[in-house]
Motif scaffolding. Sequence first.
Motif, mmCIF file in Angstrom:
data_model
loop_
_atom_site.group_PDB
_atom_site.id
_atom_site.type_symbol
_atom_site.label_atom_id
_atom_site.label_comp_id
_atom_site.label_asym_id
_atom_site.label_seq_id
_atom_site.Cartn_x
_atom_site.Cartn_y
_atom_site.Cartn_z
ATOM 1 N N ASP A 63 -12.001 23.935 20.129
ATOM 2 C CA ASP A 63 -12.414 22.579 20.459
ATOM 3 C C ASP A 63 -11.718 21.583 19.528
ATOM 4 N N GLU A 64 -12.092 20.337 19.632
ATOM 5 C CA GLU A 64 -11.437 19.277 18.847
ATOM 6 C C GLU A 64 -11.632 19.421 17.343
ATOM 7 N N ASP A 65 -12.608 20.228 16.922
ATOM 8 C CA ASP A 65 -12.873 20.438 15.496
ATOM 9 C C ASP A 65 -12.317 21.760 14.974
ATOM 10 N N VAL A 94 -13.031 24.761 16.263
ATOM 11 C CA VAL A 94 -14.032 25.816 16.428
ATOM 12 C C VAL A 94 -13.729 26.573 17.729
ATOM 13 N N SER A 111 -4.166 22.434 11.816
ATOM 14 C CA SER A 111 -5.120 21.352 11.553
ATOM 15 C C SER A 111 -4.596 19.983 12.001
ATOM 16 N N THR A 167 -14.906 29.088 12.991
ATOM 17 C CA THR A 167 -13.869 28.105 12.716
ATOM 18 C C THR A 167 -12.556 28.869 12.578
ATOM 19 N N LYS A 227 -8.123 19.661 21.958
ATOM 20 C CA LYS A 227 -8.433 21.067 22.198
ATOM 21 C C LYS A 227 -7.114 21.841 22.172
ATOM 22 N N ARG A 235 -6.309 18.516 15.140
ATOM 23 C CA ARG A 235 -7.722 18.118 15.163
ATOM 24 C C ARG A 235 -7.863 16.889 16.063
ATOM 25 N N GLY A 236 -8.937 16.868 16.828
ATOM 26 C CA GLY A 236 -9.148 15.777 17.777
ATOM 27 C C GLY A 236 -8.670 16.147 19.176
#
Length: 156
Positions: free
Chosen positions: A128-130, A132, A27, A10, A33, A30-31
């Motif tokens: 990625d979207e989270d 990570v 942050s 992360t 890339k 998020r959602g």
Amino acid sequence: MSERLAVGDTAPDFTLTDDTGAEVTLSSFRGRKVIVYFYPAAMTPGCTKQACDFTESLDSLQAQGYEVLGLSPDKPEKLAKFREKESLGITLLSDPDKAVMGAWGAFGEKKLYGKVVEGVIRSTVVLDEDGVVTLAQYNVKATGHVAKLRRDLGLA
């Protein structure tokens, strides 16, 4: 030097100032890339080539759901001049104390003209979207990097 990020990690969150003086927090993406790339200095030949390549690819990257953040130790004022001079469309962020670069493994010992020096390690990390890490590349070449990255992401 901190450890480099690896696939599955992360990414450490950050809030940095962009070239307009606004604060940008990782942050908040998020959602979506995110491609985070680290470069040594605005308005140098390699960094200019890389920033222009990302700008030229920005529409197609965004169409695939990617945002691009470029981080350097330059002050926001210099980044603003860089954006204007080169008509850059990517988000440029200032990391003057190199804390984010250190946390992401993009600052430390590197070879420069055959000598070992401490500095910014030209790197690209894809999230990625989270938030990570899906791809982490260190010691990348400025020229041709965006085309290689697009191939690595299956976007060529």
